[in-house]
Design an enzyme around this catalytic site. Structure first.
Site, PDB file in Angstrom:
ATOM      1  N   HIS A  15     -36.430 -11.887  41.641  1.00  0.00           N
ATOM      2  CA  HIS A  15     -35.669 -10.763  41.376  1.00  0.00           C
ATOM      3  C   HIS A  15     -36.726  -9.743  40.870  1.00  0.00           C
ATOM      4  O   HIS A  15     -35.978  -8.318  41.074  1.00  0.00           O
ATOM      5  CB  HIS A  15     -34.565 -11.297  40.714  1.00  0.00           C
ATOM      6  N   ASN A  23     -34.645 -15.836  37.862  1.00  0.00           N
ATOM      7  CA  ASN A  23     -34.912 -14.475  38.136  1.00  0.00           C
ATOM      8  C   ASN A  23     -36.041 -14.556  39.189  1.00  0.00           C
ATOM      9  O   ASN A  23     -36.685 -13.435  39.500  1.00  0.00           O
ATOM     10  CB  ASN A  23     -35.156 -13.478  36.970  1.00  0.00           C
ATOM     11  N   GLU A  32     -29.100 -16.249  28.455  1.00  0.00           N
ATOM     12  CA  GLU A  32     -30.566 -15.810  28.758  1.00  0.00           C
ATOM     13  C   GLU A  32     -31.624 -15.096  27.656  1.00  0.00           C
ATOM     14  O   GLU A  32     -32.188 -14.263  27.553  1.00  0.00           O
ATOM     15  CB  GLU A  32     -30.370 -14.583  30.024  1.00  0.00           C
ATOM     16  N   LYS A  36     -28.229 -24.675  38.559  1.00  0.00           N
ATOM     17  CA  LYS A  36     -27.794 -23.576  38.128  1.00  0.00           C
ATOM     18  C   LYS A  36     -27.214 -23.924  36.459  1.00  0.00           C
ATOM     19  O   LYS A  36     -27.328 -23.574  35.589  1.00  0.00           O
ATOM     20  CB  LYS A  36     -26.967 -22.572  38.886  1.00  0.00           C
ATOM     21  N   GLU A  55     -31.266 -17.670  48.010  1.00  0.00           N
ATOM     22  CA  GLU A  55     -30.872 -18.241  46.610  1.00  0.00           C
ATOM     23  C   GLU A  55     -30.878 -19.689  46.828  1.00  0.00           C
ATOM     24  O   GLU A  55     -31.471 -20.491  45.583  1.00  0.00           O
ATOM     25  CB  GLU A  55     -29.407 -17.724  46.082  1.00  0.00           C
ATOM     26  N   HIS A  86     -35.372  -6.721  43.129  1.00  0.00           N
ATOM     27  CA  HIS A  86     -34.543  -5.506  42.499  1.00  0.00           C
ATOM     28  C   HIS A  86     -35.127  -4.100  42.674  1.00  0.00           C
ATOM     29  O   HIS A  86     -34.469  -3.204  43.249  1.00  0.00           O
ATOM     30  CB  HIS A  86     -34.178  -5.806  40.950  1.00  0.00           C
ATOM     31  N   LYS A 105     -21.574 -14.974  34.089  1.00  0.00           N
ATOM     32  CA  LYS A 105     -22.007 -13.543  34.212  1.00  0.00           C
ATOM     33  C   LYS A 105     -20.860 -12.668  34.880  1.00  0.00           C
ATOM     34  O   LYS A 105     -20.523 -13.012  35.917  1.00  0.00           O
ATOM     35  CB  LYS A 105     -23.346 -13.204  34.678  1.00  0.00           C
ATOM     36  N   ARG A 132      -8.263  -8.902  25.534  1.00  0.00           N
ATOM     37  CA  ARG A 132      -9.418  -9.345  24.944  1.00  0.00           C
ATOM     38  C   ARG A 132      -9.793 -10.888  25.525  1.00  0.00           C
ATOM     39  O   ARG A 132     -10.436 -11.787  25.272  1.00  0.00           O
ATOM     40  CB  ARG A 132      -9.250  -9.845  23.398  1.00  0.00           C
ATOM     41  N   HIS A 180     -28.930  -8.372  49.303  1.00  0.00           N
ATOM     42  CA  HIS A 180     -29.605  -8.802  48.232  1.00  0.00           C
ATOM     43  C   HIS A 180     -30.591  -9.946  48.524  1.00  0.00           C
ATOM     44  O   HIS A 180     -31.702 -10.062  48.049  1.00  0.00           O
ATOM     45  CB  HIS A 180     -28.358  -9.272  46.968  1.00  0.00           C
ATOM     46  N   ARG A 210     -32.985 -19.480  31.062  1.00  0.00           N
ATOM     47  CA  ARG A 210     -32.407 -18.698  32.114  1.00  0.00           C
ATOM     48  C   ARG A 210     -33.125 -17.745  33.007  1.00  0.00           C
ATOM     49  O   ARG A 210     -32.681 -17.422  34.050  1.00  0.00           O
ATOM     50  CB  ARG A 210     -30.941 -17.930  31.595  1.00  0.00           C
TER      51      ARG A 210
END
Ligand SMILES: NC(=O)c1ccc[n+]([C@@H]2O[C@H](COP(=O)([O-])OP(=O)(O)OC[C@H]3O[C@@H](n4cnc5c(N)ncnc54)[C@H](O)[C@@H]3O)[C@@H](O)[C@H]2O)c1
Ligand SMILES: [Zn+2]
Length: 362
Positions: free
Chosen positions: A248, A245, A237, A227, A185, A252, A143, A121, A265, A241
């Site tokens: 993206h 993106n 998010e 960031k 980025e 993506h 994340k 956990r 990427h 946040r």
């Protein structure tokens, strides 16, 4: 050396950005975390370069250390790899006071971070990013996760690291293409948040590509600060946040349509940023010139800026609709209104997106 504080109350941590920082990994962990033992998760490439150095530092601080090696590459960012890591942690006797060190790029960081999030956990994780992308983006913000056959990052958890240690000397061995992808980025952070970072990157692109330590340290620190500003205000998010993106949504779609094989990427989001900057002009959020300046900056880092001819606007639109970030079939984008500032725009119409895509072909 720079020390950047990320404030999440009792889950706060520091990000160390320094050349040679790996040497202090063990003493930092030992002093701040008092763990029962440390497990370094890495891949064969990074392990070969930096595994011994990391382990020597940890053992040198009097801590028990073991290593788990996962295969290199996004295609191994899977539940199967996660399962293997967790089983090896049990075999190695890891307990709840143990610490996981994620030594590698974003793939290692995401898998090891997720393993730490769910093992018993939750145990503590130290992110030691060794790619530029992981330093300026993936290692900060908490994340973690893995891919499913049906999509990227579909399973995961928020799990803030207890320490992030970015040793910029490790970038010396990073393949040039990976380095360039990371600068996408950095340019993104400049466009959404900080014209100063954008201008610095533009002006110092050659020094950055030569891996000049001072220039790299500056853009890594600034990116981490940006960031941090964003994720501190919106860890999960719910709102702000989403500006991270930028580029993206289209990026993506391009990655997924090209099977994650053609573009790194950062390369896909470079194209995505140009298209979305153009979109911002098309719908009147930004003044003319934003897409041109965006493309100029990205080209300085030898990044692609044109939508490939084989991808139709319809295919890109369909892929965006299938993205997990698209809610209820409505297109929303994080769009800059000028260099240094960005906002989320809801209900963007598909025709404007098509027009922007067409205008970004070679
Ligand atoms: N968690 C987040 O917030 C977040 C944010 C952005 C991206 N990501 C994830 O990060 C991943 C991409 O990360 P990446 O671009 O770092 O790719 P990566 O982890 O696949 O690393 C790229 C390649 O570089 C090699 N490498 C790494 N460090 C090296 C070094 N110092 N010297 C020589 N070779 C080295 C690796 O072995 C690998 O082959 C994706 O899975 C993406 O989803 C996560
Ligand atoms: Zn990204």
């Amino acid at each position: 050396m720079s020390e950047i504080h990320v404030d999440f109350g009792d889950r706060s941590y520091v990000v160390i950005v320094e050349s040679g920082a790996l040497g202090s990994l063990g003493s930092r962990i030992s002093t701040a975390m008092k763990p029962s033992g440390v497990i370094v998760v890495t891949n064969p490439v990074v392990g070969e370069w930096y595994g011994d150095l990391a382990e020597a530092s940890i053992a040198g601080a009097g801590l028990k250390v073991s290593r788990i090696t996962i295969p290199a590459g996004e295609r191994f960012k899977t539940m199967r790899t996660l399962d293997r890591v967790l089983r090896q942690m049990v075999e190695l006797g890891a307990d709840r006071r143990g610490v996981v060190v994620a030594l590698g790029g974003g793939v290692v960081g995401d898998v090891a971070g997720f393993a730490a999030a769910v093992y018993m956990r939750g145990v503590r994780v130290v992110q030691v990013p060794t790619t530029l992308l992981a330093m300026v983006d993936a290692s900060v913000g908490g994340k973690t996760g893995v891919d499913l056959p049906s999509g990227k990052n579909l399973v995961g958890a928020f799990h803030q690291p207890s320490l992030v240690l970015a040793d910029i000397d490790t970038l010396r061995t990073l393949p040039a293409r990976e380095l360039r992808a990371g600068f996408a980025e950095v340019v993104k952070h400049g466009i959404i948040f900080d014209q100063g970072l954008f201008d610095f990157s533009f002006t110092n692109a050659e020094a950055l590509l030569r891996r000049d330590t001072v220039a790299i340290e500056h853009v890594v620190c600034r990116s981490v600060e940006i960031k941090r500003e964003v994720v501190q205000k919106d860890e999960r998010e719910a709102g702000l946040r989403a500006i991270l993106n930028y580029g993206h949504t289209v990026g993506h779609a391009i990655e997924s349509l090209t099977g994650y094989a053609q573009y790194r990427h950062g390369e896909a989001i470079a194209i995505g940023m140009v298209v979305e900057a153009r979109l911002s002009e098309v719908i009147g959020v930004a003044e003319a010139g934003l897409a041109r300046r965006t493309a100029e900056a990205l080209r300085r880092f030898r990044l692609p800026t044109a939508v490939p001819a084989e991808l139709s606007a319809d295919a890109i639109l369909a892929a965006m609709m299938a993205d997990k970030k698209t809610v209820g079939g409505e297109l929303r984008f994080a769009l800059p209104d000028r260099i240094g500032h960005c906002r989320v725009v809801e209900k963007v119409d598909a025709n404007s997106v098509s027009a922007a895509i067409h205008q970004c072909r070679k």
